[in-house]
Write a protein that holds these residues in place. Structure first.
Motif, PDB file in Angstrom:
ATOM      1  N   LYS A  12       0.830  -1.207   0.000  1.00 54.92           N
ATOM      2  CA  LYS A  12       0.000   0.000   0.000  1.00 54.92           C
ATOM      3  C   LYS A  12       0.865   1.258   0.000  1.00 54.92           C
ATOM      4  N   GLN A  20       2.200   1.849  -3.474  1.00 50.49           N
ATOM      5  CA  GLN A  20       1.147   2.290  -4.381  1.00 50.49           C
ATOM      6  C   GLN A  20       0.616   3.678  -4.040  1.00 50.49           C
ATOM      7  N   ARG A  74      -1.182   4.428  -1.422  1.00 50.82           N
ATOM      8  CA  ARG A  74      -2.475   4.343  -0.729  1.00 50.82           C
ATOM      9  C   ARG A  74      -2.346   4.692   0.741  1.00 50.82           C
TER      10      ARG A  74
END
Length: 300
Positions: free
Chosen positions: A189, A192, A194
């Protein structure tokens, strides 16, 4: 009569030699610490549960194990098979959330899996350790601008189930805790975009940072920490205090010897390069091991 005297004297000497040999054998057995029936923790076969997805600590990749926990396991396996006479098997698939259950169910005899010793966990299982001390830190993307606690305000911080990390994040104001199933998912995450940071024990974060590609630009924020020190121990099911204490004696020899430092330096080169005082930060003393090993609560 002379022949009879010689015969009796020879018999006495043989009986005396046999008695000495028997005494020496008993002494050797006592000194070795071996159970006479070749059992340890009540079994002739010891199953050790471990992680397999933590670079720097316990990683299985390309059919090869690596990491500091892996090095500990290899030395532990050598001692158990050589000195205790039991067969050891590695079971590298335990999640952080399942460590206690593995021990209580008997699916594992020992757990070597970055297992922090806490008073609550000590009520459920025994520990031998610590064999390593660390603190909770933060992994971020390069250029994030995160360098101190104030920079974490409003940021999304990922932790995962079964760890102590989420509790410590309560010290931060206005940050958002984001859950993950495991460390690898949290780091994914972060890559990415996120989440803004991953928070857990620094030794784990350094493992991910050194395992990432340069293009990913992951870094551990120097000296940005939360919570209390974390002490990693070997998990043991309750009910085996004699064997537990024997394991604690072995661990003190291991931590105090050259193997501990060599294994740590090889497993976590990025950490040792960035922390010149890494030995004093991460190597526990005998008193700390005695205070947490084979007891229901830490000794004070």
């Amino acid at each position: 009569m002379k022949g009879t005297s010689r015969t009796r004297n020879g018999a006495r000497r043989r009986r005396a030699a046999a008695a000495v040999a028997a005494a020496l054998a008993l002494t050797a057995a006592a000194c070795s610490g071996k159970d006479h029936d070749g059992r340890f923790l009540g079994s002739q076969e010891i199953d050790v549960a471990m992680h397999k997805d933590l670079p720097g600590m316990s990683l299985f990749e390309n059919y090869t194990y690596s990491g500091f926990d892996n090095a500990l396991y290899l030395d532990l396996e050598k001692w158990l098979e050589g000195e205790e006479g039991v067969q050891v098997t590695r079971n590298a698939d335990v999640s952080s959330a399942a460590r206690i259950a593995k021990l209580q169910s008997g699916d594992a005899d020992l757990v070597v899996a970055s297992f922090s010793i806490t008073p609550d966990r000590m009520k459920e299982v025994d520990f031998v350790g610590p064999y390593l001390t660390t603190v909770q830190g933060f992994l971020v993307r390069s250029g994030s601008g995160i360098r101190e606690h104030a920079d974490l305000s409003g940021k999304r911080i990922c932790t995962w189930d079964g760890t102590t990390s989420r509790v410590a994040l309560g010290e931060l104001r206005n940050s958002v805790s984001v859950g993950g199933t495991d460390a690898e998912q949290c780091v994914r995450k972060l890559r990415q975009g996120r989440v803004d940071a991953v928070s857990t024990d620094q030794v784990l974060l350094y493992g991910f940072a050194q395992h990432s590609d340069d293009a990913e630009g992951l870094e551990v924020v120097p000296d940005l920490t939360v919570g209390a020190p974390q002490h990693y121990g070997i998990g043991v099911a309750k009910g085996h205090r004699e064997d537990c204490r024997r394991l604690a004696d072995w661990l003190k020899d291991y931590v105090g010897g050259r193997e501990w430092q060599g294994n740590f330096r090889e497993a976590l080169p990025l950490l040792t390069a960035e922390q010149p005082d890494w030995i004093s930060r991460h190597k526990p003393e005998d008193e700390l091991i005695d205070a947490h090993s084979c007891v229901d609560r830490p000794k004070t």
